[in-house]
Motif scaffolding. Structure first.
Motif, PDB file in Angstrom:
ATOM      1  N   PRO A  47      -2.128   2.778   8.518  1.00  0.00           N
ATOM      2  CA  PRO A  47      -3.253   3.652   8.168  1.00  0.00           C
ATOM      3  C   PRO A  47      -3.918   4.256   9.410  1.00  0.00           C
ATOM      4  CG  PRO A  47      -3.424   1.519   7.072  1.00  0.00           C
ATOM      5  CD  PRO A  47      -2.348   1.397   8.096  1.00  0.00           C
ATOM      6  N   GLU A  48      -4.476   5.445   9.242  1.00  0.00           N
ATOM      7  CA  GLU A  48      -5.260   6.061  10.308  1.00  0.00           C
ATOM      8  C   GLU A  48      -6.589   5.321  10.441  1.00  0.00           C
ATOM      9  OE1 GLU A  48      -7.672  10.231  11.254  1.00  0.00           O
ATOM     10  OE2 GLU A  48      -6.506  10.001   9.405  1.00  0.00           O
ATOM     11  N   VAL A  49      -6.930   4.937  11.675  1.00  0.00           N
ATOM     12  CA  VAL A  49      -8.230   4.315  11.932  1.00  0.00           C
ATOM     13  C   VAL A  49      -9.281   5.418  12.023  1.00  0.00           C
ATOM     14  CG1 VAL A  49      -9.603   2.945  13.548  1.00  0.00           C
ATOM     15  CG2 VAL A  49      -7.206   2.338  13.105  1.00  0.00           C
ATOM     16  N   LEU A  50     -10.251   5.415  11.110  1.00  0.00           N
ATOM     17  CA  LEU A  50     -11.304   6.422  11.097  1.00  0.00           C
ATOM     18  C   LEU A  50     -12.396   6.085  12.103  1.00  0.00           C
ATOM     19  CD1 LEU A  50     -11.589   6.900   7.230  1.00  0.00           C
ATOM     20  CD2 LEU A  50     -10.277   8.280   8.881  1.00  0.00           C
ATOM     21  N   TRP A  51     -12.801   4.836  12.111  1.00  0.00           N
ATOM     22  CA  TRP A  51     -13.730   4.341  13.121  1.00  0.00           C
ATOM     23  C   TRP A  51     -13.765   2.824  13.058  1.00  0.00           C
ATOM     24  CZ3 TRP A  51     -17.464   1.657  10.521  1.00  0.00           C
ATOM     25  CH2 TRP A  51     -17.863   2.117   9.265  1.00  0.00           C
ATOM     26  N   CYS A  52     -14.278   2.223  14.109  1.00  0.00           N
ATOM     27  CA  CYS A  52     -14.372   0.769  14.192  1.00  0.00           C
ATOM     28  C   CYS A  52     -15.691   0.412  14.866  1.00  0.00           C
ATOM     29  CB  CYS A  52     -13.186   0.208  14.980  1.00  0.00           C
ATOM     30  SG  CYS A  52     -13.125  -1.597  15.033  1.00  0.00           S
ATOM     31  N   LYS A  53     -16.515  -0.337  14.175  1.00  0.00           N
ATOM     32  CA  LYS A  53     -17.797  -0.793  14.689  1.00  0.00           C
ATOM     33  C   LYS A  53     -17.877  -2.298  14.471  1.00  0.00           C
ATOM     34  CE  LYS A  53     -20.136   3.615  13.858  1.00  0.00           C
ATOM     35  NZ  LYS A  53     -21.289   4.312  13.224  1.00  0.00           N
ATOM     36  N   PRO A  54     -18.845  -2.975  15.094  1.00  0.00           N
ATOM     37  CA  PRO A  54     -18.915  -4.430  14.957  1.00  0.00           C
ATOM     38  C   PRO A  54     -18.822  -4.904  13.500  1.00  0.00           C
ATOM     39  CG  PRO A  54     -20.463  -3.712  16.617  1.00  0.00           C
ATOM     40  CD  PRO A  54     -19.878  -2.461  16.010  1.00  0.00           C
ATOM     41  N   HIS A  55     -17.784  -5.692  13.247  1.00  0.00           N
ATOM     42  CA  HIS A  55     -17.511  -6.342  11.974  1.00  0.00           C
ATOM     43  C   HIS A  55     -17.062  -5.405  10.855  1.00  0.00           C
ATOM     44  CE1 HIS A  55     -18.762 -10.238  13.450  1.00  0.00           C
ATOM     45  NE2 HIS A  55     -19.863  -9.678  13.945  1.00  0.00           N
ATOM     46  N   VAL A  56     -16.845  -4.127  11.146  1.00  0.00           N
ATOM     47  CA  VAL A  56     -16.391  -3.199  10.113  1.00  0.00           C
ATOM     48  C   VAL A  56     -15.299  -2.285  10.676  1.00  0.00           C
ATOM     49  CG1 VAL A  56     -17.005  -1.419   8.444  1.00  0.00           C
ATOM     50  CG2 VAL A  56     -18.678  -3.182   9.054  1.00  0.00           C
ATOM     51  N   LEU A  57     -14.192  -2.170   9.959  1.00  0.00           N
ATOM     52  CA  LEU A  57     -13.103  -1.264  10.295  1.00  0.00           C
ATOM     53  C   LEU A  57     -12.923  -0.292   9.141  1.00  0.00           C
ATOM     54  CD1 LEU A  57     -10.570  -0.348  11.912  1.00  0.00           C
ATOM     55  CD2 LEU A  57      -9.298  -2.171  10.726  1.00  0.00           C
ATOM     56  N   ALA A  58     -12.962   1.000   9.445  1.00  0.00           N
ATOM     57  CA  ALA A  58     -12.750   2.029   8.427  1.00  0.00           C
ATOM     58  C   ALA A  58     -11.384   2.658   8.645  1.00  0.00           C
ATOM     59  CB  ALA A  58     -13.832   3.096   8.509  1.00  0.00           C
ATOM     60  N   ILE A  59     -10.562   2.674   7.592  1.00  0.00           N
ATOM     61  CA  ILE A  59      -9.222   3.243   7.674  1.00  0.00           C
ATOM     62  C   ILE A  59      -9.001   4.188   6.496  1.00  0.00           C
ATOM     63  CG2 ILE A  59      -8.215   1.312   8.951  1.00  0.00           C
ATOM     64  CD1 ILE A  59      -7.117   0.247   6.313  1.00  0.00           C
ATOM     65  N   ALA A  60      -8.126   5.156   6.708  1.00  0.00           N
ATOM     66  CA  ALA A  60      -7.812   6.117   5.652  1.00  0.00           C
ATOM     67  C   ALA A  60      -6.837   5.506   4.659  1.00  0.00           C
ATOM     68  CB  ALA A  60      -7.217   7.375   6.262  1.00  0.00           C
ATOM     69  N   ALA A  61      -6.952   5.915   3.410  1.00  0.00           N
ATOM     70  CA  ALA A  61      -6.017   5.473   2.378  1.00  0.00           C
ATOM     71  C   ALA A  61      -4.628   6.022   2.656  1.00  0.00           C
ATOM     72  CB  ALA A  61      -6.496   5.936   1.004  1.00  0.00           C
ATOM     73  N   LEU A  62      -3.629   5.267   2.266  1.00  0.00           N
ATOM     74  CA  LEU A  62      -2.239   5.685   2.427  1.00  0.00           C
ATOM     75  C   LEU A  62      -1.757   6.415   1.186  1.00  0.00           C
ATOM     76  CD1 LEU A  62      -0.781   2.419   3.974  1.00  0.00           C
ATOM     77  CD2 LEU A  62      -0.955   4.622   5.146  1.00  0.00           C
ATOM     78  N   PRO A  63      -0.835   7.352   1.347  1.00  0.00           N
ATOM     79  CA  PRO A  63      -0.235   7.975   0.163  1.00  0.00           C
ATOM     80  C   PRO A  63       0.711   7.013  -0.538  1.00  0.00           C
ATOM     81  CG  PRO A  63       0.834   8.760   2.167  1.00  0.00           C
ATOM     82  CD  PRO A  63      -0.327   7.915   2.611  1.00  0.00           C
ATOM     83  N   GLY A  64       0.961   7.265  -1.813  1.00  0.00           N
ATOM     84  CA  GLY A  64       1.891   6.442  -2.556  1.00  0.00           C
ATOM     85  C   GLY A  64       1.223   5.248  -3.211  1.00  0.00           C
ATOM     86  N   THR A  65       2.027   4.296  -3.630  1.00  0.00           N
ATOM     87  CA  THR A  65       1.560   3.087  -4.310  1.00  0.00           C
ATOM     88  C   THR A  65       2.287   1.880  -3.733  1.00  0.00           C
ATOM     89  OG1 THR A  65       3.247   3.299  -6.032  1.00  0.00           O
ATOM     90  CG2 THR A  65       1.101   4.320  -6.465  1.00  0.00           C
ATOM     91  N   THR A  66       1.772   0.708  -4.031  1.00  0.00           N
ATOM     92  CA  THR A  66       2.448  -0.512  -3.597  1.00  0.00           C
ATOM     93  C   THR A  66       3.605  -0.822  -4.542  1.00  0.00           C
ATOM     94  OG1 THR A  66       1.116  -2.045  -4.904  1.00  0.00           O
ATOM     95  CG2 THR A  66       0.252  -1.375  -2.755  1.00  0.00           C
ATOM     96  N   LEU A  67       4.442  -1.743  -4.120  1.00  0.00           N
ATOM     97  CA  LEU A  67       5.574  -2.153  -4.953  1.00  0.00           C
ATOM     98  C   LEU A  67       5.174  -3.180  -6.002  1.00  0.00           C
ATOM     99  CD1 LEU A  67       8.363  -2.345  -2.235  1.00  0.00           C
ATOM    100  CD2 LEU A  67       8.318  -0.827  -4.211  1.00  0.00           C
ATOM    101  N   GLY A  68       3.900  -3.506  -6.061  1.00  0.00           N
ATOM    102  CA  GLY A  68       3.432  -4.474  -7.041  1.00  0.00           C
ATOM    103  C   GLY A  68       2.482  -5.464  -6.397  1.00  0.00           C
ATOM    104  N   SER A  69       2.348  -6.607  -7.040  1.00  0.00           N
ATOM    105  CA  SER A  69       1.488  -7.660  -6.520  1.00  0.00           C
ATOM    106  C   SER A  69       2.022  -8.996  -7.000  1.00  0.00           C
ATOM    107  CB  SER A  69       0.037  -7.473  -6.984  1.00  0.00           C
ATOM    108  OG  SER A  69      -0.032  -7.532  -8.403  1.00  0.00           O
ATOM    109  N   LEU A  70       1.613 -10.062  -6.339  1.00  0.00           N
ATOM    110  CA  LEU A  70       2.022 -11.395  -6.754  1.00  0.00           C
ATOM    111  C   LEU A  70       1.432 -11.681  -8.134  1.00  0.00           C
ATOM    112  CD1 LEU A  70       3.456 -14.025  -6.003  1.00  0.00           C
ATOM    113  CD2 LEU A  70       1.307 -14.818  -4.998  1.00  0.00           C
ATOM    114  N   GLY A  71       2.282 -12.070  -9.065  1.00  0.00           N
ATOM    115  CA  GLY A  71       1.821 -12.334 -10.414  1.00  0.00           C
ATOM    116  C   GLY A  71       1.816 -11.118 -11.307  1.00  0.00           C
ATOM    117  N   GLY A  72       2.070  -9.940 -10.748  1.00  0.00           N
ATOM    118  CA  GLY A  72       2.114  -8.715 -11.529  1.00  0.00           C
ATOM    119  C   GLY A  72       3.524  -8.182 -11.607  1.00  0.00           C
ATOM    120  N   PRO A  73       3.732  -7.145 -12.401  1.00  0.00           N
ATOM    121  CA  PRO A  73       5.076  -6.567 -12.509  1.00  0.00           C
ATOM    122  C   PRO A  73       5.492  -5.905 -11.212  1.00  0.00           C
ATOM    123  CG  PRO A  73       3.478  -5.182 -13.633  1.00  0.00           C
ATOM    124  CD  PRO A  73       2.757  -6.430 -13.239  1.00  0.00           C
ATOM    125  N   SER A  74       6.754  -6.028 -10.864  1.00  0.00           N
ATOM    126  CA  SER A  74       7.276  -5.356  -9.686  1.00  0.00           C
ATOM    127  C   SER A  74       7.719  -3.957 -10.081  1.00  0.00           C
ATOM    128  CB  SER A  74       8.457  -6.134  -9.084  1.00  0.00           C
ATOM    129  OG  SER A  74       9.487  -6.290 -10.042  1.00  0.00           O
TER     130      SER A  74
END
Length: 248
Positions: A47-74
């Motif tokens: 992800p693109e780092v938008l900014w980083c300040k003490p205790h907080v990191l802001a990043i841009a969302a990625l295009p696409g979707t994940t391949l699933g999740s643990l316990g969910g459908p793949s």
């Protein structure tokens, strides 16, 4: 107005989404610093780092979707899973980062932690003794010499984004560093054994399946109590306890 969506939250850290940005709040600033450094070094999309300040990191969302999740459908085609395997291989072959990651803990330390956790799981009645004993036996194969690689350290399938058959990015690098490459492959396929062959085909080298199975057992045994204590459910269908049962 954009809504604030809580992606994940527990006592150590939380991730929020607002529109096309994610905000990671972490009690440990060092983890944020490590994540930013790892993303700058990784030879795969991050992800693109938008900014980083003490205790907080802001990043841009990625295009696409994940391949699933643990316990969910793949989801995703075999080609998408293979593309993920190829991206993981590219990461593992990159120059080593300067620090050890989660996957780089010594086998002696891992074995000691596992023995303590197994004893607690049985004593506290969290899991049946035979289930713990069998998976502790399976986990033994993970305790062998390995060559350090650039590892992600928490490569859940929910952390890998694809668009069609192309990997668009990998998120959550706070545990990255030098470590055991097969730990990453096992984490990525945890609970989705049906896609292991596709991932290995994309990875492109022979893999010791006994070690993958060992890491499935080891990671699940170490995670169960922590998950319960932090408000997650490792007993849900397809999650860590089902992974342990599959080794019986």
């Amino acid at each position: 107005m954009n809504e604030v969506k809580v992606v994940v939250a527990h006592s150590e850290r939380a991730t929020l989404r607002v529109g096309d940005a994610f905000f990671k709040v972490d009690s440990d600033q060092a983890r944020i610093d490590d994540e930013v450094e790892a993303m700058s070094l990784a030879p795969v999309p991050t992800p693109e780092v938008l900014w980083c300040k003490p205790h907080v990191l802001a990043i841009a969302a990625l295009p696409g979707t994940t391949l699933g999740s643990l316990g969910g459908p793949s989801t995703g085609s075999p080609a998408a899973w293979a593309a993920a395997g190829a991206a993981i291989r590219k990461l593992h072959e990159a120059p080593l980062p300067p620090r050890l990651g989660r996957a780089g803990r010594s086998t002696v330390a891992q074995a000691a932690a596992l023995d303590d956790e197994c004893a607690s799981l049985v004593t506290d009645g969290v899991l049946p003794a035979d289930l713990v004993a069998r998976n502790r036996q399976v986990a033994e194969a993970a305790f062998r010499p390995w060559t350090p690689a650039f590892t992600h350290g928490d490569l859940q399938i929910a952390h890998v984004f694809v668009d069609g058959d192309e990997v668009t990015g990998i998120i959550d690098w706070s545990e990255a560093g030098q470590g055991d490459a097969l730990y990453d492959l096992a984490t990525f396929t945890l609970g989705h054994e049906e896609h292991l062959d596709d991932v290995i085909a994309g990875y492109g080298t022979d893999i010791d399946l006994a070690v993958i199975h060992a890491w499935w057992s080891l990671r699940s045994l170490l995670a169960v109590r922590w998950l319960v204590e932090h408000g997650f459910d490792p007993f849900a269908p397809g999650c860590e306890v089902d992974v342990l049962r599959s080794r019986m």
